[in-house]
Design an enzyme around this catalytic site. Structure first.
Site, PDB file in Angstrom:
ATOM      1  N   HIS A  63      12.655   5.176   1.281  1.00 10.54           N
ATOM      2  CA  HIS A  63      11.788   4.763   0.168  1.00 10.54           C
ATOM      3  C   HIS A  63      10.511   5.606   0.154  1.00 10.54           C
ATOM      4  CE1 HIS A  63      10.493   0.977  -2.283  1.00 10.54           C
ATOM      5  NE2 HIS A  63       9.845   2.049  -2.711  1.00 10.54           N
ATOM      6  N   HIS A  65       7.868   8.017  -2.406  1.00 12.61           N
ATOM      7  CA  HIS A  65       7.458   8.470  -3.736  1.00 12.61           C
ATOM      8  C   HIS A  65       6.813   9.850  -3.581  1.00 12.61           C
ATOM      9  CE1 HIS A  65       8.184   4.566  -5.714  1.00 12.61           C
ATOM     10  NE2 HIS A  65       7.768   4.048  -4.571  1.00 12.61           N
ATOM     11  N   ASP A 311       7.731   3.223   1.765  1.00  9.41           N
ATOM     12  CA  ASP A 311       7.199   3.048   0.408  1.00  9.41           C
ATOM     13  C   ASP A 311       5.938   3.900   0.237  1.00  9.41           C
ATOM     14  OD1 ASP A 311       6.898   2.264  -2.201  1.00  9.41           O
ATOM     15  OD2 ASP A 311       6.371   0.173  -1.759  1.00  9.41           O
ATOM     16  N   GLY A 330      -0.159   0.822  -4.405  1.00 14.04           N
ATOM     17  CA  GLY A 330       0.495   1.693  -3.440  1.00 14.04           C
ATOM     18  C   GLY A 330      -0.394   2.222  -2.335  1.00 14.04           C
TER      19      GLY A 330
END
Length: 436
Positions: A63, A65, A311, A330
């Site tokens: 996970h 980004h 994440d 985030g």
């Protein structure tokens, strides 16, 4: 590629645990481990001294980004890969919520090619479940799988696939090729887009829109039943509540094909940190109370939760430095994940180093279908590995990050355990917090 001789490594921490055979040398040739044992010499090989260091298979993040394409001011595949390598990772799954969304075969192949050009880790594109992450029409799942990217992992992360009919169709579709759908579990009717703090006394006192645990738990309960009905695989992203743990534990006891991940920040940080309105601590799902943190740690230790996933969510300063309600969701995570897990789970006696390998490498690799990763560090295995200094103490400094962003929730904290070196395909990519 020159050969690499790693000397005196403690495989999976066995030597530190009292196994006299735990310490060994590893010879790597052409990106493959060719010899394990007492190796007196390897002519022409580069030498990496690993005395006192724990050797683990390279870490795998389910996970991440990476923001490219579309938000290269926050992160690029190159900078995110650098952060991953320094953090001990040899493979990362890049989430689909880019601009444009990774919802076509061409978009997935572009991510794959950019990752290969960087050459620091394997970057695997995650395909969107629905076109444009809109939750209405399935994306090109089959075409993405048949592309050069061979995508098998799909997620609308950042948004929940809240329509049960769409989720059912996605599960049925990916079953044909052994794919998995990862769900961002957030019922929009119970926790809308403005929800940003765990619903409770503190959120009420601070005047922050509440994000109740049931908004996650109800979607997870629905999805495990859909997985049972379809005979397909569902993965639960960033589990954050004790109630979700109960649902997953029940589902596994029923033989339902469900896996789950937890983030490092949900293993440590609590909703109390929101009292100062610091947007660094705004994350989705939100930080929860200590009782949820305790349940997540126990679930990771007993295998109910399968994996740790970062994440990693970088943001430019102009997106994060706002009033709490208006700031982006985030936190960064790639460079600190191993240290957090070492400090909390190993230091707390909940996992040994073999357990760390299980939740940060071997099981994530299995979930993502990455046969070359998550090995047992045996002869014939691809030489993807991480060397860890279990005794090192590191004080996190956000200004030293290789990420383009600085939204680091661990800034100023001292953690025990640090990545010493990362080896990707037989090549040392990072050492002592810097690229090699």
């Amino acid at each position: 590629m020159p050969s690499l001789l790693i000397t005196g490594a403690d495989l999976f921490g066995r030597a530190a645990a009292g196994d006299p055979d735990g310490r060994t040398d590893l010879l790597v040739e052409d990106g493959v481990i060719t010899e394990v044992g007492s190796i007196r010499s390897a002519k022409g090989a580069d030498v990496l001294e690993a005395d006192g260091l724990v050797a683990l298979p390279g870490l795998v993040d389910l996970h991440t980004h990476l923001r490219e394409p579309g938000r290269e001011d926050a992160e690029t595949i190159a900078t995110g890969s650098a952060a991953a390598a320094v953090g001990g990772f040899t493979a990362v799954l890049a989430m689909a919520n880019t601009t444009p969304v990774t919802d076509t075969a061409e978009a997935a192949e572009r991510i794959l090619d950019l990752g290969r050009a960087t050459g620091l880790v394997d970057v695997l594109p995650v395909g969107a479940v629905t076109k444009g992450l809109a939750g209405e029409e399935l994306a090109e799942l089959g075409l993405m799988h048949r592309s050069r990217a061979r995508t098998t992992f799909f997620s609308d992360d950042g948004k929940c696939v809240h329509d049960a009919r769409v989720m059912r169709r996605a599960l049925e579709y990916v079953r044909a090729f052994g794919g998995v759908v990862s769900q961002h579990a957030q019922d929009p009717h119970l926790a809308g887009p403005q929800a940003c703090a765990h619903e409770g006394e503190l959120s009420g006192r601070l005047g922050l829109p509440g994000w109740p645990g049931i908004a996650e738990e109800s979607i997870v309960a629905r999805d495990v039943m859909l997985a049972r009905h379809t005979g397909s695989r569902v993965h639960v992203a960033h589990v954050s509540t004790a109630g979700t743990v109960e649902v997953i534990r029940w589902a596994k006891a029923q033989g339902i094909d469900v896996t789950a991940e937890v983030t490092p920040h949900h293993l440590v940080l609590t909703t109390d940190l929101l009292a100062g309105y610091d947007p660094t601590f705004k994350v989705n799902p939100p930080l929860r109370p200590q009782e949820d943190v305790d349940a997540l740690r126990a679930a990771l230790a007993d295998g109910t939760i399968d994996a740790v996933a970062t994440d990693h969510a970088p943001h430019a300063r102009h997106d994060k430095e706002h009033a709490f309600v208006d700031a982006a969701f985030g936190m960064l995570g790639l460079e600190t994940a191993l240290s957090v897990v070492s400090d909390v789970m190993v230091g707390g006696g909940l996992l040994d180093w073999a357990g760390v390998a299980r939740v940060m490498s071997q099981t994530p690799a299995r979930i993502a279908g990455l046969a070359a990763h998550g090995s047992t560090l045996s002869v014939g295995d691809a030489a993807h590995l991480t060397l860890v200094d279990a005794a090192a103490e590191v004080t996190v400094d956000r200004s030293a990050s290789l990420s383009l962003s600085r939204n680091n929730p661990w800034h100023g904290r001292t953690l025990r355990g640090a990545v010493h070196a990362t080896v990707f395909g037989g090549r040392v990519t990072a050492q002592k917090g810097a690229l090699a």
